[in-house]
Design a protein around this motif. Structure first.
Motif, PDB file in Angstrom:
ATOM      1  N   GLY C 201       0.830  -1.206   0.000  1.00 19.55           N
ATOM      2  CA  GLY C 201       0.000   0.000   0.000  1.00 19.55           C
ATOM      3  C   GLY C 201       0.863   1.254   0.000  1.00 19.55           C
ATOM      4  N   ASP C 202       1.901   1.263   0.857  1.00 20.63           N
ATOM      5  CA  ASP C 202       2.789   2.430   0.915  1.00 20.63           C
ATOM      6  C   ASP C 202       3.498   2.634  -0.406  1.00 20.63           C
ATOM      7  N   PHE C 203       3.849   1.509  -1.051  1.00 23.70           N
ATOM      8  CA  PHE C 203       4.574   1.582  -2.321  1.00 23.70           C
ATOM      9  C   PHE C 203       3.691   2.127  -3.429  1.00 23.70           C
ATOM     10  N   LEU C 204       2.479   1.586  -3.545  1.00 23.98           N
ATOM     11  CA  LEU C 204       1.624   1.947  -4.679  1.00 23.98           C
ATOM     12  C   LEU C 204       0.975   3.313  -4.514  1.00 23.98           C
ATOM     13  N   PHE C 205       0.687   3.699  -3.262  1.00 27.01           N
ATOM     14  CA  PHE C 205      -0.096   4.924  -3.101  1.00 27.01           C
ATOM     15  C   PHE C 205       0.637   6.034  -2.372  1.00 27.01           C
ATOM     16  N   GLY C 206       1.859   5.758  -1.926  1.00 31.93           N
ATOM     17  CA  GLY C 206       2.621   6.811  -1.269  1.00 31.93           C
ATOM     18  C   GLY C 206       3.036   7.874  -2.268  1.00 31.93           C
ATOM     19  N   PRO C 211      14.376   6.938  -2.247  1.00 28.98           N
ATOM     20  CA  PRO C 211      15.142   5.834  -1.658  1.00 28.98           C
ATOM     21  C   PRO C 211      16.623   6.194  -1.615  1.00 28.98           C
ATOM     22  N   ASP C 212      17.300   5.694  -0.602  1.00 30.93           N
ATOM     23  CA  ASP C 212      18.735   5.926  -0.503  1.00 30.93           C
ATOM     24  C   ASP C 212      19.443   4.580  -0.502  1.00 30.93           C
ATOM     25  N   GLY C 218      18.894  -1.581   8.034  1.00 32.57           N
ATOM     26  CA  GLY C 218      18.144  -1.637   9.281  1.00 32.57           C
ATOM     27  C   GLY C 218      16.685  -1.241   9.213  1.00 32.57           C
ATOM     28  N   PRO C 219      16.247  -0.295  10.032  1.00 32.50           N
ATOM     29  CA  PRO C 219      14.849   0.129   9.958  1.00 32.50           C
ATOM     30  C   PRO C 219      14.654   1.015   8.732  1.00 32.50           C
ATOM     31  N   VAL C 220      13.795   0.579   7.840  1.00 35.45           N
ATOM     32  CA  VAL C 220      13.633   1.280   6.572  1.00 35.45           C
ATOM     33  C   VAL C 220      12.625   2.401   6.707  1.00 35.45           C
ATOM     34  N   ALA C 221      12.955   3.521   6.108  1.00 33.98           N
ATOM     35  CA  ALA C 221      11.989   4.610   6.060  1.00 33.98           C
ATOM     36  C   ALA C 221      10.993   4.294   4.964  1.00 33.98           C
ATOM     37  N   THR C 222       9.893   3.614   5.319  1.00 38.43           N
ATOM     38  CA  THR C 222       8.963   3.165   4.289  1.00 38.43           C
ATOM     39  C   THR C 222       8.280   4.333   3.595  1.00 38.43           C
ATOM     40  N   ASP C 223       8.318   5.518   4.222  1.00 35.78           N
ATOM     41  CA  ASP C 223       7.616   6.625   3.580  1.00 35.78           C
ATOM     42  C   ASP C 223       8.432   7.221   2.434  1.00 35.78           C
ATOM     43  N   LEU C 228       3.895   6.828  -6.355  1.00 33.76           N
ATOM     44  CA  LEU C 228       2.896   7.603  -7.079  1.00 33.76           C
ATOM     45  C   LEU C 228       3.511   8.680  -8.000  1.00 33.76           C
ATOM     46  N   PRO C 229       4.522   9.433  -7.520  1.00 34.41           N
ATOM     47  CA  PRO C 229       5.111  10.439  -8.421  1.00 34.41           C
ATOM     48  C   PRO C 229       5.717   9.810  -9.672  1.00 34.41           C
ATOM     49  N   LEU C 230       6.247   8.589  -9.537  1.00 33.90           N
ATOM     50  CA  LEU C 230       6.816   7.926 -10.718  1.00 33.90           C
ATOM     51  C   LEU C 230       5.719   7.547 -11.693  1.00 33.90           C
ATOM     52  N   PHE C 231       4.617   7.012 -11.159  1.00 33.72           N
ATOM     53  CA  PHE C 231       3.513   6.651 -12.041  1.00 33.72           C
ATOM     54  C   PHE C 231       2.994   7.900 -12.747  1.00 33.72           C
TER      55      PHE C 231
END
Lengths: 261, 420, 461
Positions: C201-206, C211-212, C218-223, C228-231
């Protein structure tokens, strides 16, 4: 070289004089002269490749759509040469309608098929007039009662015979003076054919009708004048009754008695 | 409306009809003009592209050279003749001080400021010349050495201001010239626009294409034969057909992802090698070959098959003795078009790592390599004017290759159409 | 390890098998009363040659692919390998250098340790080369002998050979399915791993993408994985801008060429359009970056935009549109040509002008084909990589201003995979998730379009 039978003098709607047609180097029609009147139906008969359809297509300049076709001689419609350079072929075809061998309704509704011609030629000022033209044309084509409840169905969904009558209605809707029919029944079953022949009888007198057919019986049934073609030449032309009962040319006799392909 | 509207219409009606007709013809003319304009736009875009590339690229086949007389006989360059034939001849010449000899000769002829503007890789070219002809070491010769990128820019009138007087002076003496650079076609990548060449990338492209051809052609043709001649009508055959037509339209970069996950995963040591690149492009080219081969096989008249079957040939014999030879020109046409597409392909090769700086032409199928389109991509990042020219020149070479391939395909197609 | 020598030996073995088998078949023939065999001697020969050559050849290829791994394992057991660092990049580099030295691919090494490993490498390579060669020859000999012993006067060699050929044909046609399956499986596997880091959900609609690849796993910044901007960028460049260029120009060109143009004009323009289609995308990309992008930037300045970007969605979209023109035009050409001539004649015979015929009859009749063509064109545009990589920019933003830079799915796939990121990092894995989206979208477009085209063709047959 053409044998003309005794004919009552009529006013010629279409007068062809010494018409020859070439496709590239190949000659398809050789110096044909013929008068077509409004009072009767004219049939062109002859073996395939004899030039009868070619002559028909010179009457509304559909030969123009073939890239390397060339026409010599004169074709006059009401005395005006239709191959004159300043003649408007669009107007010509509005006056000389055509029905093709294979029914070719547009992939649109029945209504739109008939309304197409009046629309492009601006024959109707408003929707009511257009409706009237569509109804009148469909009635004349004998199709109205069969389709009046489904005018918005696709024209391609009709049966073959209905499609061909739709094409006739489409041609009538432009209010032409001449209707050219190029083997209009060759793709139809006997019942549909009978219906079209009946229709031709009803339309006779109102329009000058020329029908190309490969069926002797059909020519005998529907036409009053018949021209027999062979190898690009018109062999014999006269009253249908004369041609079929008393042909003067040996070749015509052979053909109508079935001794010739 | 009366029965015959046109005959007894009033004058006003006729007028209206005439106006209407005029409008209809105006629409017709506008439409025609629009179509012509569309064609003109498309053709203009192509011409603009070609003119830009040729305009930029023609000077890419030239470079700025310094003419330096060197007397090797007196320079005291000592290298054993045996070492010149060995694999490490280049380092040997470097150790023997070739670089310094050239530097001194340049300083003597051009002055110290001129010698400083010799391309740092100039010695490599001289070393290769010596390896090719060891007799050079006994002679006095005038060498054409690449100038540095900065001096080349100064000669064009841009770049660093301080170098312009030097460029003018040397040019006036005839020691700094812009000359045709046949070496562009025989050298490999370098860090200086003056000493780059495309042979490395070209050789990589040829090796990659060889692998692609060796894999895609037989598989594609055999698959086409199966589908067109033998396949039963069932769900499996449908599945094969659907996947072929879909593969032909899948974006090329997806094939790159597959190549990365599958081939590079299996053979990590062959990353960026022509073998892996060729395998990846083969997956992409194979559907194109299948589709065109099926069309060509389908176009072989049934009479040819019937005649062979009637004299008792087996179905395999019919296909391999009669159908395939007749279809071959058509198959070749499709294959060449598919190969031309593969030759121009960049994205999947970037995925499998063929974007490394490769300064020597690849030695074999498993050596790291670059290909022409990737070379164009890598150089396109350089803003130096010299690289712009070189990039455009490379594009010209690539387009010439593609033009030749397409010409061949069209020629074959014409012959094929005549025969059937 | 080069498979050339083993393969040559296998070829020799097969040739010997071929000759011996043919000789034997001829002896059979002489002994038969009628002088006829079930199969001609050639087929006996081919049967034995294929039996002897195929398994051995395949083994030689497989050996050349997998023996380097065995070589390294053997080297690691050598005493000199004890000095190697236990893990990491240095260990791999030393091994690679030693290998290159041992196979004479390199002349010098940075690590002194590499030189000490060379003898071990040479010895291991030689060992496995001998093993491979021996197994290859034994295998070929065994299968060849087996085949030879099966030869009888009534042996149906031709049927056997043809059965092998049929198997080869079937295998070849399965390659397409395997490729499709391979694409799907590899994308799915990596996408699955990616979704363990970032929820779908975060991937498709964020709506935030940054990304770095160098950050800690470790703990990934999923946000920072909102695609969405790529689409949006892909849609804006590939569907909106490119199609605004390609559809009118391609469609009008096709109509003019098929309906109006003189044969001479057609003869000139058609090859030019084909040439436009044959230009590699990297050339278009360079053209976009070198010529079009600066022009668009100047246009932006002239329009009074503050600070127009040098990389813009407009430049990439325009050039992509030019690239797609021949594609649209050839699809439209096919669709219009598929409309029966009677339809056109019917309209002309009613006194319609050419324009009226095209506008009211031909285009409506050809519409399904044209729409399918446009769908294929869109699928091609959104999968196009090089033009956007070279001209569209890397900044992911949701903007409607075509003068700003936008980024696309394909651009980010390239960006995420050409760095130094490891395969375990979500940034690297995200490229596969993007690839999956791209694959599914283009697949759907192609599938529907091909169906429409098929229906459309059937309708007029």
């Amino acid at each position: 070289m053409t044998t003309y039978h005794e004919l009552d003098p009529v006013e010629a709607k279409i007068a062809a004089r010494d018409v020859s047609v070439f496709y590239g180097d190949q000659q398809a029609l050789d110096r044909v002269s013929i008068d077509i009147g409004t009072e009767y139906v004219t049939a062109f008969i002859g073996p395939s490749g004899c030039g009868k359809s070619t002559l028909l297509r010179t009457f509304n300049r559909m030969n123009d759509t073939i890239a390397n076709a060339r026409v010599e001689g004169e074709v006059r419609l009401d005395g005006v040469d239709i191959y004159r350079s300043d003649l408007d072929v669009v107007q010509l075809r509005a006056r000389v309608g055509m029905v093709f061998q294979k029914p070719n309704p547009f992939p649109k509704s029945i209504y739109e098929n008939v309304a197409y011609g009046p629309r492009i030629h601006g024959l109707a000022v408003n929707r009511t007039e257009l409706d009237a033209i569509v109804e009148r044309s469909l009635r004349r084509a004998g199709l109205w009662d069969e389709v009046k409840d489904r005018l918005s169905d696709s024209g391609t969904a009709l049966s073959g015979g209905q499609q061909q009558r739709l094409c006739i209605a489409r041609a009538i809707a432009v209010d032409p003076e001449v209707i050219l029919m190029d083997e209009p029944c060759s793709a139809l079953d006997p019942i549909a054919t009978a219906r079209i022949e009946e229709l031709i009888g009803e339309l006779k007198g109102r329009y000058a009708i020329v029908i190309v057919t490969h069926s002797m019986q059909q020519a005998a049934r529907v036409s009053q004048r018949t021209a027999f073609f062979h190898l690009g030449r018109m062999v014999e032309y006269g009253k249908t009754s004369d041609i079929f009962t008393n042909p003067r040319e040996e070749r015509t006799k052979d053909y109508i008695t079935g001794r010739y392909g | 409306m009366t029965e015959r509207a046109s005959t007894d219409a009033g004058a006003a009606d006729g007028d209206r009809a005439a106006r209407r007709l005029k409008a209809r013809y105006a629409a017709e003319r506008r439409f025609r003009a629009l179509g012509l304009a569309a064609i003109a736009c498309s053709v203009a875009a192509l011409l603009f592209l070609l003119v830009t590339m040729i305009g930029n690229g023609m000077s890419g086949f030239r470079r700025t050279e310094l003419r330096v007389p060197v007397d090797f006989a007196r320079a005291g360059l000592r290298v054993e003749p045996a070492r010149l034939g060995a694999i490490d001849a280049l380092p040997a010449l470097r150790q023997a001080g070739l670089s310094q000899v050239l530097g001194q000769a340049a300083a003597a002829s051009l002055g110290p400021d001129g010698a400083a503007e010799l391309d740092p890789d100039a010695w490599r070219e001289v070393a290769r010349a010596i390896i090719a002809d060891p007799g050079l070491l006994q002679r006095r010769v005038v060498l054409s050495l690449p100038a540095s990128d900065n001096l080349a820019a100064a000669q064009r009138g841009d770049g660093q201001r301080r170098l312009r007087p030097l460029a003018t002076r040397l040019a006036a003496q005839g020691k700094l010239v812009r000359a045709w650079d046949p070496g562009f076609l025989t050298r490999a990548d370098s860090t200086h626009a003056q000493s780059v060449g495309i042979w490395g990338a070209l050789k990589g492209s040829l090796l990659t294409m060889a692998v692609t051809m060796a894999l895609a052609f037989p598989i594609g043709v055999l698959a086409a034969v199966y589908l067109e001649e033998y396949a039963p009508r069932n769900r499996w055959t449908d599945l094969i057909e659907v996947s072929i037509s879909n593969l032909a339209a899948v974006p090329s970069i997806i094939f790159g992802l597959l190549g990365l996950a599958l081939f590079v995963g299996l053979f990590p040591s062959w990353r960026s090698a022509p073998l892996i690149g060729g395998m990846t492009l083969a997956l992409m080219t194979m559907p194109v070959i299948v589709i065109s081969a099926r069309a060509a096989i389908g176009a072989v008249p049934p009479s040819a098959r019937d005649a062979a079957l009637a004299i008792g040939a087996s179905r395999i014999q019919v296909v391999f003795h009669h159908v395939l030879p007749l279809a071959m020109p058509g198959i070749m046409t499709g294959t060449i078009i598919g190969m031309a597409r593969a030759l121009g392909e960049t994205a999947p090769l970037l995925m499998i790592g063929m974007r490394a700086f490769v300064a020597t032409p690849p030695a074999g199928l498993t050596a790291p390599a670059s290909v022409l389109p990737v070379q164009i991509f890598l150089w396109s990042d350089e803003i130096d004017r010299g690289f712009v020219e070189r990039t455009s020149a490379t594009i010209i070479v690539l387009l010439l290759f593609l033009l030749a391939m397409n010409g061949l395909a069209i020629h074959l197609r014409n012959r094929f159409e005549k025969r059937l | 390890m080069s498979p050339v020598i083993p393969l040559l030996l296998v070829l020799g073995l097969a040739t010997v098998g071929w000759l011996v088998a043919r000789a034997r078949a001829r002896i059979f023939r002489r002994a038969r009363p009628g002088g006829r065999l079930d199969s001609r001697p050639q087929y006996h020969a081919w049967f034995v040659a294929l039996c002897a050559g195929l398994p051995a050849g395949l083994f030689a290829l497989a050996w050349s692919a997998f023996s380097p791994g065995l070589v390294v394992m053997r080297v690691l057991q050598a005493p000199a390998a004890a000095a190697l660092p236990a893990e990491g990049i240095l260990r791999d580099a030393i091994l690679a250098e030693a290998g290159a030295l041992a196979t004479r691919h390199a002349t010098g090494a940075f690590h002194p340790l590499a030189r000490t490993l060379v003898p071990a490498f040479e010895q291991a390579i030689a060992h496995y080369a001998q093993v491979g060669l021996a197994v290859t020859l034994l295998l070929g000999f065994a299968t060849g002998t087996w085949a030879f012993l099966r030869l009888r006067p009534d042996f149906r060699a031709r049927t056997q050979v043809e059965r092998m050929i049929m198997a080869a044909l079937l295998l070849a046609s399965l390659a397409a399915i395997l490729t499709t399956f391979g694409i799907f499986a590899s994308l799915l596997a990596e996408t699955w791993r990616f979704f363990r880091f970032v929820p779908p959900g975060d991937f498709l609609f964020g709506n935030h993408w940054s990304p770095d690849p160098m950050a800690d796993v470790g703990p990934v910044a999923t946000d920072s994985y909102g695609a969405l901007p790529l689409f949006w960028g892909t849609f804006a460049i590939g569907v909106v801008i490119a199609m605004l260029v390609a559809i009118p120009l391609g469609l009008m060109s096709a109509i003019h060429l098929t309906q109006y143009a003189s044969p001479a004009l057609r003869r000139w323009v058609k090859p030019m359009l084909e040439m436009l289609a044959g230009v590699p995308t990297v050339v278009y990309g360079y053209f976009a970056a070198l010529t079009v992008a600066p022009a668009v930037r100047r246009l932006g300045e002239a329009l009074g935009l503050a600070n127009p970007s040098s990389e813009s969605a407009l430049a990439a979209g325009l050039v992509m549109g030019i690239m797609i023109i021949p594609f649209v035009s050839s699809m439209a050409d096919d669709a219009i040509a598929a409309v029966p001539a009677e339809m056109r004649d019917g309209s002309l015979a009613l006194g319609a002008t050419r324009f009226e015929t095209i506008h009211r009859v031909l285009i409506p009749a050809a519409l399904p084909g044209i729409v399918a063509g446009i769908m294929l064109a869109i699928s091609r545009a959104i999968g196009e990589t090089m033009i956007v990589v070279m001209a569209a920019g890397a900044t992911a933003r949701l903007t409607a201003n075509p003068f700003e830079s936008m980024t696309t799915v394909t651009f980010q796939i390239v960006a995420m995979l050409t760095g130094e990121g490891s395969f375990d990092h979500p940034a690297t894995l995200s490229a596969f998730a993007l690839g999956m989206v791209l694959f599914l979208v283009t697949l759907a477009l192609n599938f529907v379009a091909l169906r429409v085209v098929l229906r459309f063709r059937q309708a007029y047959d």
